[in-house]
Design a protein around this motif. Structure first.
Motif, PDB file in Angstrom:
ATOM      1  N   ARG A 240       0.607  -1.454  -0.015  1.00 26.76           N
ATOM      2  CA  ARG A 240      -0.082  -0.252   0.141  1.00 26.76           C
ATOM      3  C   ARG A 240       0.949   1.259  -0.048  1.00 26.76           C
ATOM      4  NH1 ARG A 240      -1.228  -3.264   3.952  1.00 26.76           N
ATOM      5  NH2 ARG A 240      -0.515  -1.770   5.373  1.00 26.76           N
ATOM      6  N   THR A 241       2.126   1.057   0.551  1.00 31.32           N
ATOM      7  CA  THR A 241       2.876   2.261   0.617  1.00 31.32           C
ATOM      8  C   THR A 241       4.432   1.696   0.135  1.00 31.32           C
ATOM      9  OG1 THR A 241       1.931   3.210   2.661  1.00 31.32           O
ATOM     10  CG2 THR A 241       4.107   3.965   2.034  1.00 31.32           C
ATOM     11  N   VAL A 242       4.724   2.434  -1.009  1.00 31.06           N
ATOM     12  CA  VAL A 242       6.133   2.101  -1.667  1.00 31.06           C
ATOM     13  C   VAL A 242       7.147   3.326  -1.591  1.00 31.06           C
ATOM     14  CG1 VAL A 242       7.149   1.326  -3.872  1.00 31.06           C
ATOM     15  CG2 VAL A 242       4.988   0.674  -3.233  1.00 31.06           C
ATOM     16  N   VAL A 243       8.386   2.987  -0.871  1.00 31.85           N
ATOM     17  CA  VAL A 243       9.328   4.014  -0.836  1.00 31.85           C
ATOM     18  C   VAL A 243      10.145   3.840  -2.125  1.00 31.85           C
ATOM     19  CG1 VAL A 243      11.309   4.662   0.637  1.00 31.85           C
ATOM     20  CG2 VAL A 243       9.116   4.364   1.600  1.00 31.85           C
ATOM     21  N   ASP A 244      10.472   5.046  -2.631  1.00 31.42           N
ATOM     22  CA  ASP A 244      11.526   5.099  -3.627  1.00 31.42           C
ATOM     23  C   ASP A 244      12.924   5.449  -2.909  1.00 31.42           C
ATOM     24  OD1 ASP A 244      13.389   5.656  -5.582  1.00 31.42           O
ATOM     25  OD2 ASP A 244      12.122   6.979  -6.864  1.00 31.42           O
ATOM     26  N   LEU A 245      13.842   4.840  -2.303  1.00 33.12           N
ATOM     27  CA  LEU A 245      14.855   5.514  -1.764  1.00 33.12           C
ATOM     28  C   LEU A 245      16.214   5.801  -2.567  1.00 33.12           C
ATOM     29  CD1 LEU A 245      15.475   5.380   1.455  1.00 33.12           C
ATOM     30  CD2 LEU A 245      16.695   3.121   1.165  1.00 33.12           C
ATOM     31  N   GLY A 246      16.313   7.184  -2.497  1.00 33.01           N
ATOM     32  CA  GLY A 246      17.304   7.630  -3.536  1.00 33.01           C
ATOM     33  C   GLY A 246      16.718   7.966  -4.818  1.00 33.01           C
ATOM     34  N   CYS A 247      15.809   8.918  -4.982  1.00 31.26           N
ATOM     35  CA  CYS A 247      14.777   8.906  -5.999  1.00 31.26           C
ATOM     36  C   CYS A 247      15.456   9.649  -7.233  1.00 31.26           C
ATOM     37  CB  CYS A 247      13.412   9.886  -5.451  1.00 31.26           C
ATOM     38  SG  CYS A 247      13.950  11.477  -4.870  1.00 31.26           S
ATOM     39  N   GLY A 248      16.357  10.385  -7.242  1.00 31.01           N
ATOM     40  CA  GLY A 248      16.903  10.929  -8.393  1.00 31.01           C
ATOM     41  C   GLY A 248      15.935  11.861  -9.123  1.00 31.01           C
ATOM     42  N   ASN A 249      15.964  11.478 -10.466  1.00 27.09           N
ATOM     43  CA  ASN A 249      14.996  12.349 -11.043  1.00 27.09           C
ATOM     44  C   ASN A 249      13.551  12.076 -11.255  1.00 27.09           C
ATOM     45  OD1 ASN A 249      14.790  10.051 -12.574  1.00 27.09           O
ATOM     46  ND2 ASN A 249      15.860  10.719 -14.282  1.00 27.09           N
ATOM     47  N   GLY A 250      13.305  10.796 -10.346  1.00 24.64           N
ATOM     48  CA  GLY A 250      11.898  10.359  -9.821  1.00 24.64           C
ATOM     49  C   GLY A 250      11.185   9.588 -10.455  1.00 24.64           C
ATOM     50  N   VAL A 251      12.017   8.797 -11.646  1.00 27.01           N
ATOM     51  CA  VAL A 251      11.227   8.027 -12.830  1.00 27.01           C
ATOM     52  C   VAL A 251      10.663   6.637 -11.894  1.00 27.01           C
ATOM     53  CG1 VAL A 251      13.671   6.772 -13.103  1.00 27.01           C
ATOM     54  CG2 VAL A 251      11.744   6.712 -14.664  1.00 27.01           C
ATOM     55  N   ILE A 252      11.345   6.227 -10.839  1.00 25.47           N
ATOM     56  CA  ILE A 252      10.806   5.054 -10.222  1.00 25.47           C
ATOM     57  C   ILE A 252       9.557   5.366  -9.590  1.00 25.47           C
ATOM     58  CG2 ILE A 252      11.421   3.591  -8.413  1.00 25.47           C
ATOM     59  CD1 ILE A 252      14.109   3.222  -9.384  1.00 25.47           C
ATOM     60  N   ALA A 253       9.591   6.489  -8.705  1.00 24.73           N
ATOM     61  CA  ALA A 253       8.515   6.932  -8.102  1.00 24.73           C
ATOM     62  C   ALA A 253       7.284   7.172  -8.829  1.00 24.73           C
ATOM     63  CB  ALA A 253       8.899   8.044  -7.251  1.00 24.73           C
ATOM     64  N   ALA A 254       7.367   7.638  -9.917  1.00 24.21           N
ATOM     65  CA  ALA A 254       6.167   8.194 -10.953  1.00 24.21           C
ATOM     66  C   ALA A 254       5.751   6.916 -11.571  1.00 24.21           C
ATOM     67  CB  ALA A 254       6.805   9.182 -11.764  1.00 24.21           C
ATOM     68  N   ALA A 255       6.753   6.016 -12.018  1.00 26.09           N
ATOM     69  CA  ALA A 255       6.429   4.745 -12.578  1.00 26.09           C
ATOM     70  C   ALA A 255       5.373   3.714 -11.742  1.00 26.09           C
ATOM     71  CB  ALA A 255       7.541   4.143 -13.134  1.00 26.09           C
ATOM     72  N   VAL A 256       5.877   3.676 -10.520  1.00 22.35           N
ATOM     73  CA  VAL A 256       5.217   2.922  -9.540  1.00 22.35           C
ATOM     74  C   VAL A 256       3.719   3.692  -9.425  1.00 22.35           C
ATOM     75  CG1 VAL A 256       4.944   2.227  -7.125  1.00 22.35           C
ATOM     76  CG2 VAL A 256       7.297   1.917  -8.206  1.00 22.35           C
ATOM     77  N   ALA A 257       3.601   4.947  -9.402  1.00 24.93           N
ATOM     78  CA  ALA A 257       2.360   5.276  -8.993  1.00 24.93           C
ATOM     79  C   ALA A 257       1.456   5.336 -10.263  1.00 24.93           C
ATOM     80  CB  ALA A 257       2.633   6.858  -8.577  1.00 24.93           C
ATOM     81  N   LEU A 258       2.019   5.276 -11.390  1.00 23.21           N
ATOM     82  CA  LEU A 258       1.233   5.040 -12.637  1.00 23.21           C
ATOM     83  C   LEU A 258       0.876   3.687 -12.705  1.00 23.21           C
ATOM     84  CD1 LEU A 258       3.413   7.237 -15.218  1.00 23.21           C
ATOM     85  CD2 LEU A 258       0.952   7.760 -14.725  1.00 23.21           C
ATOM     86  N   ARG A 259       1.622   2.753 -12.470  1.00 25.33           N
ATOM     87  CA  ARG A 259       1.412   1.301 -12.475  1.00 25.33           C
ATOM     88  C   ARG A 259       0.602   0.787 -11.511  1.00 25.33           C
ATOM     89  NH1 ARG A 259       7.187  -1.375 -14.272  1.00 25.33           N
ATOM     90  NH2 ARG A 259       7.789   0.241 -15.794  1.00 25.33           N
ATOM     91  N   ARG A 260       0.445   1.308 -10.388  1.00 26.67           N
ATOM     92  CA  ARG A 260      -0.080   0.768  -8.985  1.00 26.67           C
ATOM     93  C   ARG A 260      -1.157   2.052  -8.669  1.00 26.67           C
ATOM     94  NH1 ARG A 260       3.570  -3.146  -5.749  1.00 26.67           N
ATOM     95  NH2 ARG A 260       4.865  -3.970  -7.528  1.00 26.67           N
TER      96      ARG A 260
END
Length: 384
Positions: A240-260
């Motif tokens: 339910r809660t996902v952490v992007d640790l060391g987010c950089g340009n935010g691609v991982i965080a945004a991708a997780v939010a889009l996919r889930r």
């Protein structure tokens, strides 16, 4: 002002589990020594000096103690650097500086900017353009670095924003670049424009990446991140809660939010420009309401047991130095952030052989994907 013993800076305190910090070096000394020669008047006036990317507070506190500078505006990308400055200022009972909220606030009407060069030309470009746009007409941008990592292209970057750029003679292992005569819009409109942050649409991801100057990977997709993105759909699907640790340009965080669509994402980085880039990337992809970007050192601001999944592409460079310290701090904190049964999914260069470290710091670790260059592992927290 009395002479200041810089050798007393940054001594490790008993019981402190952080790595020893580097004391003042030749580049810091060169910058401090040269500052009054390039613009001594600014040092004598409150609020007319800015310091950029002071690693541990040496430049800021040096200008205060050596020349009586006051109300210095400090721009530090690294939270570690900011914490070191605040801690050492407190130790020695020094004030006379503050951290503005924006580059405009940092450079508005200043007359001297002292900058410690990093390896990023984009970082230098964004700072130089902001100084040229907002500072006083007689501003001097004084940059210093180790000659081993300096090159003539840095001069070219500065010339986009300044009419006069000169290089000092070397002193020890250091050299200075001095930029003057900021190019204003009326004289050179192209040079005075601001291309930061940059925005690029990545077709194969169907996403837009936004980056400020100097953020890891910029608006490109790092190879290791791509491997993790390809694998992470199978990572703790009930999270339910996902952490992007060391987010950089935010691609991982945004991708997780889009996919889930049902998850909340917490994205953290020690870098201010990374946090700003992640917020911009989330907004550009319509997920800003579910991505919260926070400034933290290896996630140290996140609550215990606050997530079921942590995703991480840890750095193994600190500017020009190869190190695994940041990765190990991230692994250690991930184990705290995760609830029992939660998992850390991590991508790393295979030659680094992180699996034993992950087993020790997080928990049982399995290999998910291995390419010729990268390995993705999943480490489970058994209890918390």
């Amino acid at each position: 002002m009395p002479a200041f013993d810089f050798a007393d800076f940054f001594r490790r305190q008993p019981g402190d589990d952080t790595p020893d910090l580097i004391a003042i070096d030749g580049t810091d000394r060169f910058l401090i020594d040269e500052a009054p020669h390039v613009h001594g008047d600014a040092l004598r006036q409150p609020g007319e000096v800015a310091v950029v990317d002071d690693r541990f507070g040496v430049l800021t506190l040096g200008l205060i103690t050596q020349y009586g500078a006051s109300d210095i505006r400090v721009v530090q990308d690294s939270l570690v650097g900011e914490r070191a400055l605040e801690a050492n200022a407190g130790t020695f009972g020094l004030r006379g500086f503050h951290h503005p909220d924006s580059l405009e606030d940092a450079f508005r009407d200043v007359r001297l900017v002292v900058l410690r060069l990093s390896k990023s030309h984009d970082r230098l470009d964004e700072i130089a353009r902001a100084v040229a746009r907002f500072a006083a007409p007689d501003v001097v941008l004084l940059c210093g670095g180790n000659v081993k990592y300096m090159n003539v292209s840095q001069n070219d970057v500065l010339r986009r924003s300044f009419g006069e750029v000169t290089a000092s003679r070397g002193r020890g292992k250091s050299r200075l670049l001095i930029a003057q005569d900021p190019l204003r819009a009326q004289a050179n409109r192209a040079a005075a424009t601001n291309p930061w942050p940059r925005s690029v649409h990545v077709d194969d991801l169907g996403m837009t990446l936004v980056a400020h100057g100097g953020v890891f990977a910029g608006t490109s997709l790092d190879q290791g991140t791509r491997v993790l993105l390809d694998a992470m759909d199978d990572a703790v699907p009930t999270a339910r809660t996902v952490v992007d640790l060391g987010c950089g340009n935010g691609v991982i965080a945004a991708a997780v939010a889009l996919r889930r669509p049902a998850v909340q994402v917490l994205a953290t980085d020690v870098s201010r420009i990374a946090v700003a880039s992640t917020r911009a990337t989330a907004a550009a992809n319509g997920v800003a309401d579910r991505v919260t970007a926070l400034l933290a050192d290896a996630g140290d601001e996140l609550a215990v047991g606050s997530a079921q999944l942590v995703l991480c592409n840890p750095p193994f460079h600190a500017d020009t130095t190869v190190t695994t310290d940041a990765a190990e701090a991230m692994f250690r904190n991930a184990a705290t952030i995760l609830q029992a049964g939660g998992e850390l999914w991590c991508v790393w260069n295979s030659h680094l052989r992180y699996r034993p470290v992950l087993e020790r710091l997080v928990g049982p670790t399995r290999q998910v994907v291995r390419t010729p260059k990268f390995t993705v592992t999943a480490s489970r927290v058994m209890s918390n």
